[in-house]
Design an enzyme around this catalytic site. Structure first.
Site, short mmCIF file in Angstrom:
data_model
loop_
_atom_site.label_atom_id
_atom_site.label_comp_id
_atom_site.label_asym_id
_atom_site.label_seq_id
_atom_site.Cartn_x
_atom_site.Cartn_y
_atom_site.Cartn_z
N GLU A 173 0.79 -1.24 0.00
CA GLU A 173 0.00 0.00 0.00
C GLU A 173 0.82 1.28 0.00
O GLU A 173 0.70 2.09 0.93
CB GLU A 173 -0.94 0.02 1.20
CG GLU A 173 -1.95 -1.10 1.21
CD GLU A 173 -3.01 -0.91 2.30
OE1 GLU A 173 -2.98 0.12 3.00
OE2 GLU A 173 -3.87 -1.78 2.43
N GLU A 356 -5.27 -8.66 0.99
CA GLU A 356 -5.89 -8.38 2.29
C GLU A 356 -7.36 -8.13 2.09
O GLU A 356 -7.75 -7.39 1.18
CB GLU A 356 -5.36 -7.08 2.94
CG GLU A 356 -4.00 -7.16 3.53
CD GLU A 356 -3.56 -5.83 4.16
OE1 GLU A 356 -4.42 -5.01 4.57
OE2 GLU A 356 -2.34 -5.62 4.21
C1 FCB Z 1 -4.39 -2.11 5.51
C2 FCB Z 1 -2.96 -2.34 5.98
C3 FCB Z 1 -2.86 -3.36 7.09
C4 FCB Z 1 -4.00 -3.19 8.09
C5 FCB Z 1 -5.33 -3.21 7.40
C6 FCB Z 1 -6.52 -3.12 8.32
O1 FCB Z 1 -4.49 -0.84 4.96
O2 FCB Z 1 -2.15 -2.80 4.93
O3 FCB Z 1 -1.60 -3.26 7.67
O4 FCB Z 1 -3.80 -2.06 8.82
O5 FCB Z 1 -5.38 -2.13 6.49
#
Ligand code: FCB
Length: 455
Positions: A173, A356
């Site tokens: 990110e 994620e």
């Molecule tokens: C993302 C991050 C991760 C965590 C999630 C909830 O943006 O990559 O580290 O904080 O959100």
């Protein structure tokens, strides 16, 4: 007792989505949110914790979940659930605690052991090389100097683990880092300057290009190198011309400033002029690495409005009231299919992973060795369904990593947000499986059974 052998039946509506064979079922975590400070050098996030009021619950990252010592307990629960892959991250401040040059042997050995422990349990390691923790000596992304430093560190890790690790994620990110860290002052290094944010966009892209180059030169062929961006369809809060313009701007900054140049499309026209002063000859070619796969983190769509006077003239707006909420974000499975289809269309059908997705819920405390978290299960089921819808339309979606393996330290939110499939007791650090781990196990088993050749 384990969650997987004693899990609740799949709740009504929480059907088990069916994915194409070879779909990777994984979980994700990061070093800065799970490892303690012991044995590593100081980092940008240590500094943020020391600033009064920067972390909502006043907690720090001193201990997190103690993962660097307690990972065997987590891996045992995950292996028992049939989890196939673990997206963890390597802490740069542990590998090079004090300065550039050779790695700290003890620091690197932590990951050597971690990788072996995963492989012994049949879990494929998927390390992220940079998940936001910068050693203090390396500076920050306003400066171009950090780019080669990050690439050198990536090469050190690849030399050590490349005999066993075959899947690599370079950045996590970079859009969150640039906008939350350099413009919105919420994440490290807590700056609020548009120039700093633009510098951080270009320098992360360049660092990534240099790291890809180093990894491709170091790793045997057949290893796969990708990267991860947090992607969110953008909606204006209303139909006004100003807010529609704000939505276009956020789309350029958030969704396209990293992915477009990765695939050789350069920077979006809306922001190209602001980035131009940072670009040197040859940079854009270095950045256009065309990764072996693209990782997408997805939680929800984003709603925006124009706010003159704000650093970038934009601010996050309110999501529609009717959308279900978790303890942190709102729930919008349709945005997941939408973004997957868009990536498929705009970047010539790349191989995609959801690196994620997850839900922070106000879980009840553990009882009789389990945490009852049926809402998390229902939300996860809806996201799996949305992912499956995109795959059924031809998107080359190859796997999904649930965020997160365990409850952990959620950056500026501290310990208040619990995302885990495994509960962590704040005082004792004891691990307790949640029902959702059993549901995840069900999904994995169900898909494996359908893939098995009939006798
Ligand atoms: C993302 C991050 C991760 C965590 C999630 C909830 O943006 O990559 O580290 O904080 O959100």
């Amino acid at each position: 007792m384990t969650a997987t052998r004693d899990h609740a039946p799949v709740p009504e509506g929480a059907t088990v989505a069916r994915f194409l064979p070879d779909f990777v079922w994984g979980v994700a975590a990061s070093a800065a949110q799970t490892e303690s400070r012991n044995g590593r050098g100081p980092s940008n996030w240590d500094a943020l914790c020391e600033a009064r009021g920067a972390v909502l619950d006043g907690s720090t990252n001193a201990l997190c979940t103690g993962f660097e010592e307690r990972y065997p307990a987590d891996l045992a629960l995950l292996a028992d659930a049939g989890v196939q892959a673990f997206r963890f991250s390597i802490a740069w401040p542990r590998v090079q605690p004090d300065g550039p040059g050779p790695a700290d042997a003890a620091g690197l050995a932590v990951y050597d052991r971690m990788v072996d422990a995963m492989l012994e349990r049949g879990i494929t390691p998927w390390p992220t090389l940079f998940h936001w923790d910068v050693p203090t000596w390396a500076g920050d992304f306003r400066s171009r100097d950090i780019c080669q430093r990050l690439a050198d560190y990536a090469e050190i890790v690849a030399c050590k683990l490349g005999d066993r690790v075959r899947q690599w994620i370079v950045l996590n990110e970079p859009n969150s880092v640039a906008l939350r860290g350099y413009a919105a002052q919420v994440h490290a290094p807590a700056l609020n300057s548009a120039d700093a944010a633009y510098a951080a966009i270009h320098h992360q892209n360049l660092a990534q290009g240099l790291a890809f180059k180093a990894l491709r030169a170091t790793l045997p062929s057949g290893h796969r190198i990708g990267t991860t961006v947090n992607l969110q369809p953008v909606r204006a809060e209303d139909d006004s011309a100003e807010n529609q313009a704000a939505a276009h701007m956020v789309d350029a900054l958030w969704n396209r400033a990293f992915v477009d140049p990765l695939y050789g499309k350069g920077y979006p026209a809306l922001i190209a002029e602001r980035l131009a002063p940072f670009i040197h000859d040859g940079d854009m070619e270095l950045i256009a690495v065309k990764p072996d796969f693209l990782g997408m983190n997805y939680y929800s769509r984003i709603y925006v409005r124009q706010v003159p006077g704000e650093v970038l003239g934009i601010a996050q707006g309110e999501a529609p009231q009717e959308l279900p909420r978790t303890g942190y974000f709102h729930v919008e499975p349709e945005g997941l299919s939408e973004m997957l289809l868009r990536l498929h269309r705009d970047y010539a059908a790349p191989e995609l992973y959801i690196t994620e997705t997850g839900f922070a819920m106000p879980d009840p405390p553990p009882r009789d060795g389990v945490v009852e978290d049926s809402d998390r299960i229902a939300h996860l089921a809806s996201y799996l369904k949305a992912a499956q819808v995109a795959q059924a339309q031809g998107v080359r979606l190859k796997g999904l990593f649930y965020w997160s393996a365990t409850d952990n330290w959620e950056w500026a939110q501290g310990f208040a947000k619990r995302f885990g499939l495994i509960h962590v007791d704040r005082d004792t650090l004891a691990r307790t499986p949640k029902r959702s781990l059993g549901y995840f196990a069900d999904c994995i088993r169900h898909n494996a059974a359908l893939d098995a050749p009939s006798p």
